[in-house]
Design a protein around this motif. Sequence first.
Motif, PDB file in Angstrom:
ATOM      1  N   THR A   1       0.273  -3.681  -2.563  1.00  0.00           N
ATOM      2  CA  THR A   1       0.523  -3.370  -1.158  1.00  0.00           C
ATOM      3  C   THR A   1       1.245  -4.518  -0.481  1.00  0.00           C
ATOM      4  OG1 THR A   1      -1.546  -2.091  -1.094  1.00  0.00           O
ATOM      5  CG2 THR A   1      -0.581  -2.698   1.029  1.00  0.00           C
ATOM      6  N   ASN A   2       2.330  -4.221   0.195  1.00  0.00           N
ATOM      7  CA  ASN A   2       3.010  -5.216   1.024  1.00  0.00           C
ATOM      8  C   ASN A   2       2.379  -5.214   2.406  1.00  0.00           C
ATOM      9  OD1 ASN A   2       4.777  -6.063  -0.926  1.00  0.00           O
ATOM     10  ND2 ASN A   2       6.532  -4.920  -0.166  1.00  0.00           N
ATOM     11  N   TRP A   3       1.905  -6.371   2.840  1.00  0.00           N
ATOM     12  CA  TRP A   3       1.313  -6.507   4.173  1.00  0.00           C
ATOM     13  C   TRP A   3       2.374  -6.994   5.163  1.00  0.00           C
ATOM     14  CZ3 TRP A   3      -3.309  -4.309   4.406  1.00  0.00           C
ATOM     15  CH2 TRP A   3      -3.997  -4.125   3.192  1.00  0.00           C
ATOM     16  N   ILE A   4       3.102  -8.004   4.762  1.00  0.00           N
ATOM     17  CA  ILE A   4       4.274  -8.443   5.527  1.00  0.00           C
ATOM     18  C   ILE A   4       5.450  -8.447   4.566  1.00  0.00           C
ATOM     19  CG2 ILE A   4       5.346 -10.345   6.807  1.00  0.00           C
ATOM     20  CD1 ILE A   4       2.552 -11.186   7.705  1.00  0.00           C
ATOM     21  N   GLU A   5       6.493  -7.682   4.875  1.00  0.00           N
ATOM     22  CA  GLU A   5       7.647  -7.574   3.994  1.00  0.00           C
ATOM     23  C   GLU A   5       8.904  -8.009   4.741  1.00  0.00           C
ATOM     24  OE1 GLU A   5      10.007  -4.217   1.288  1.00  0.00           O
ATOM     25  OE2 GLU A   5       8.214  -3.677   2.431  1.00  0.00           O
ATOM     26  N   LYS A   6       9.522  -9.058   4.245  1.00  0.00           N
ATOM     27  CA  LYS A   6      10.715  -9.628   4.884  1.00  0.00           C
ATOM     28  C   LYS A   6      10.482  -9.865   6.367  1.00  0.00           C
ATOM     29  CE  LYS A   6      13.910  -7.699   1.479  1.00  0.00           C
ATOM     30  NZ  LYS A   6      15.069  -6.824   1.217  1.00  0.00           N
ATOM     31  N   GLY A   7       9.298 -10.418   6.642  1.00  0.00           N
ATOM     32  CA  GLY A   7       8.946 -10.791   8.008  1.00  0.00           C
ATOM     33  C   GLY A   7       8.338  -9.698   8.859  1.00  0.00           C
ATOM     34  N   VAL A   8       8.329  -8.460   8.365  1.00  0.00           N
ATOM     35  CA  VAL A   8       7.868  -7.308   9.147  1.00  0.00           C
ATOM     36  C   VAL A   8       6.464  -6.887   8.716  1.00  0.00           C
ATOM     37  CG1 VAL A   8       8.327  -4.887   9.742  1.00  0.00           C
ATOM     38  CG2 VAL A   8      10.236  -6.499   9.461  1.00  0.00           C
ATOM     39  N   VAL A   9       5.580  -6.630   9.686  1.00  0.00           N
ATOM     40  CA  VAL A   9       4.230  -6.155   9.380  1.00  0.00           C
ATOM     41  C   VAL A   9       4.316  -4.722   8.867  1.00  0.00           C
ATOM     42  CG1 VAL A   9       1.913  -5.743  10.282  1.00  0.00           C
ATOM     43  CG2 VAL A   9       3.279  -7.620  11.214  1.00  0.00           C
ATOM     44  N   LYS A  10       3.918  -4.509   7.610  1.00  0.00           N
ATOM     45  CA  LYS A  10       4.066  -3.207   6.969  1.00  0.00           C
ATOM     46  C   LYS A  10       2.759  -2.420   6.860  1.00  0.00           C
ATOM     47  CE  LYS A  10       8.464  -2.915   5.845  1.00  0.00           C
ATOM     48  NZ  LYS A  10       9.308  -1.796   6.292  1.00  0.00           N
ATOM     49  N   ASN A  11       1.649  -3.135   6.719  1.00  0.00           N
ATOM     50  CA  ASN A  11       0.364  -2.457   6.540  1.00  0.00           C
ATOM     51  C   ASN A  11      -0.759  -3.236   7.198  1.00  0.00           C
ATOM     52  OD1 ASN A  11       0.491   0.016   4.653  1.00  0.00           O
ATOM     53  ND2 ASN A  11       1.770  -1.477   3.569  1.00  0.00           N
ATOM     54  N   LEU A  12      -1.790  -2.526   7.596  1.00  0.00           N
ATOM     55  CA  LEU A  12      -3.041  -3.124   8.047  1.00  0.00           C
ATOM     56  C   LEU A  12      -4.177  -2.492   7.243  1.00  0.00           C
ATOM     57  CD1 LEU A  12      -2.498  -3.122  11.927  1.00  0.00           C
ATOM     58  CD2 LEU A  12      -2.360  -5.086  10.381  1.00  0.00           C
ATOM     59  N   ALA A  13      -5.288  -3.199   7.144  1.00  0.00           N
ATOM     60  CA  ALA A  13      -6.432  -2.704   6.380  1.00  0.00           C
ATOM     61  C   ALA A  13      -7.330  -1.847   7.273  1.00  0.00           C
ATOM     62  CB  ALA A  13      -7.219  -3.870   5.803  1.00  0.00           C
ATOM     63  N   TYR A  14      -7.694  -0.683   6.768  1.00  0.00           N
ATOM     64  CA  TYR A  14      -8.519   0.260   7.523  1.00  0.00           C
ATOM     65  C   TYR A  14      -9.826   0.537   6.789  1.00  0.00           C
ATOM     66  CZ  TYR A  14      -4.589   1.635  10.552  1.00  0.00           C
ATOM     67  OH  TYR A  14      -3.566   1.637  11.470  1.00  0.00           O
ATOM     68  N   SER A  15     -10.920   0.506   7.519  1.00  0.00           N
ATOM     69  CA  SER A  15     -12.146   1.083   6.976  1.00  0.00           C
ATOM     70  C   SER A  15     -11.937   2.600   6.924  1.00  0.00           C
ATOM     71  CB  SER A  15     -13.337   0.751   7.875  1.00  0.00           C
ATOM     72  OG  SER A  15     -13.207   1.428   9.134  1.00  0.00           O
TER      73      SER A  15
ATOM     74  N   PHE B   1     -13.820   4.854   8.140  1.00  0.00           N
ATOM     75  CA  PHE B   1     -14.137   5.409   9.460  1.00  0.00           C
ATOM     76  C   PHE B   1     -12.965   5.248  10.412  1.00  0.00           C
ATOM     77  CE2 PHE B   1     -15.390   4.346  13.826  1.00  0.00           C
ATOM     78  CZ  PHE B   1     -15.920   5.576  14.218  1.00  0.00           C
ATOM     79  N   TRP B   2     -12.401   4.035  10.467  1.00  0.00           N
ATOM     80  CA  TRP B   2     -11.332   3.784  11.425  1.00  0.00           C
ATOM     81  C   TRP B   2     -10.062   4.555  11.051  1.00  0.00           C
ATOM     82  CZ3 TRP B   2     -12.154   2.451  16.069  1.00  0.00           C
ATOM     83  CH2 TRP B   2     -11.128   2.012  16.900  1.00  0.00           C
ATOM     84  N   ALA B   3      -9.814   4.700   9.763  1.00  0.00           N
ATOM     85  CA  ALA B   3      -8.666   5.492   9.323  1.00  0.00           C
ATOM     86  C   ALA B   3      -8.819   6.949   9.750  1.00  0.00           C
ATOM     87  CB  ALA B   3      -8.512   5.399   7.809  1.00  0.00           C
ATOM     88  N   LYS B   4     -10.057   7.461   9.656  1.00  0.00           N
ATOM     89  CA  LYS B   4     -10.324   8.835  10.087  1.00  0.00           C
ATOM     90  C   LYS B   4     -10.121   8.980  11.586  1.00  0.00           C
ATOM     91  CE  LYS B   4     -13.937  12.394   9.780  1.00  0.00           C
ATOM     92  NZ  LYS B   4     -15.347  12.672   9.372  1.00  0.00           N
ATOM     93  N   GLU B   5     -10.585   7.969  12.339  1.00  0.00           N
ATOM     94  CA  GLU B   5     -10.420   7.987  13.802  1.00  0.00           C
ATOM     95  C   GLU B   5      -8.946   8.016  14.185  1.00  0.00           C
ATOM     96  OE1 GLU B   5     -12.963   7.550  16.603  1.00  0.00           O
ATOM     97  OE2 GLU B   5     -13.839   8.682  14.937  1.00  0.00           O
ATOM     98  N   LYS B   6      -8.136   7.281  13.446  1.00  0.00           N
ATOM     99  CA  LYS B   6      -6.717   7.145  13.784  1.00  0.00           C
ATOM    100  C   LYS B   6      -5.824   8.135  13.043  1.00  0.00           C
ATOM    101  CE  LYS B   6      -7.213   3.781  16.677  1.00  0.00           C
ATOM    102  NZ  LYS B   6      -6.843   3.942  18.099  1.00  0.00           N
ATOM    103  N   GLY B   7      -6.399   8.884  12.102  1.00  0.00           N
ATOM    104  CA  GLY B   7      -5.625   9.855  11.364  1.00  0.00           C
ATOM    105  C   GLY B   7      -4.589   9.255  10.435  1.00  0.00           C
ATOM    106  N   VAL B   8      -4.961   8.142   9.798  1.00  0.00           N
ATOM    107  CA  VAL B   8      -4.023   7.461   8.899  1.00  0.00           C
ATOM    108  C   VAL B   8      -4.669   7.251   7.533  1.00  0.00           C
ATOM    109  CG1 VAL B   8      -2.866   6.266  10.819  1.00  0.00           C
ATOM    110  CG2 VAL B   8      -4.778   5.139   9.612  1.00  0.00           C
TER     111      VAL B   8
END
Length: 445
Positions: free
Chosen positions: A302-316, A318-325
Amino acid sequence: MSVILSEAEAKAILQKVLAFSKADECEANILGEQRGNIRYARNEVSTSGGLINQNLAVQSAFGKKVGTATVDEFDDASLEKCVRRSEELAQLAPENPEYVGMLGPQTYMKSKEFFESTANVNPDKRADAVAVSLQQTRDKKLVGAGFLDDAKGYSAMMNSKGLFAYHPSTNVNFSLTVRTEDGQGSGYVIRGFSDFDKLDTKAATQIAVQKCLGSVNARALEPGKYTVILEPTAASVLLENIFFNLDARSTDEGRSFLSKPGGKSKLGDKIVDERVTIYSDPANPELPASPWSGDGRAQAKTNWIEKGVVKNLAYSRFWAKEKGVKATPFPNNLIMAGGTSSLEDMIKSTKRGILVTKLWYIRTVDPQTLLLTGLTRDGTFFIEDGKIKYPVKNFRFNESPIIMLNNLEALGKPERTVSTESDRNYLIPPMKIREFTFTSLSDAV
């Protein structure tokens, strides 16, 4: 029963545990580890120790009522008692509104983190590795203090929905501080590997000895903004504060440097120099890690920061379900991609700057900007016209790793190192940074 269970042995125990369950859902986690260490100070071994640990945690759920119990005895009666206790606690517990239920079967990538060379380390082998180090400090009439710690272990989990995961691992960390007899010079080195055969205590000690001898008669420089070259050990304690804050929920709730007004995040924003890529990969051969997270989710590159850009965040989940991601788990390892410059190249290209061996006593000043403070230690040197000229007295710094990575001048090849703050292993390149802020002097060597 052996402390380090095979996959088949671990599975058999976990199946037995689940067979005792009367809950709606049941999950069992088992882990075992065997560690050994040797510590030395004033050029003499002071302690040699070992630790054996094995325990089982059982989580039972009735609807959203959840209870957990642990045990370190593995006879049938103890296993059943642990299951019953977790069920009793679950029935007593209030409903957990964030409980999302257990996962079904998962597919995991392969990761080789277990090495026989480390698993077979014994007190004699530890003593031999340390004797090589001690010989050098004694011969140079210097004073060595170090710690070697090796571990072998495994973790396994199974739940009532058919999920099963198993992962064995090994690790060895070696750290050493070398001082002159009068205490005026100090050098430091730290190394971490999964494979004990990669540990060269002689070569590592030579680095600490060189830094120790070179740091005598340090001169005071005025605090201010300097070009700095951070060795991986120094960089890791700053960068891990980025790693620790990749959590989506704290970001969405406005508690992170990645937060934006209105409950928004910097996901998709460029926050650092485009040469910065930070990623996780359990299968990386230099920094292997478990291919599954603590709740059983499969890890992937998983790329978290790619070429300076924030690409991903870590989700529990529960929180992923809340946000639909997608529920991306928090990474089990972290790697920063590097460049082609060697440490020597960086020094040669520096007109005026400071080489930093180690940063320590890191504290957060402002979580919103990730402003940190701490001190240099154990080998800080002034660079002029491409050469190390003389040692300098240590500094206190105030700097944000985000600002630092926007002032990036050069990156070297990533090296496995160990954070002196968290003991975590990382793959981090040496880096050259402009306008690094030193605020005051420190008398510590």
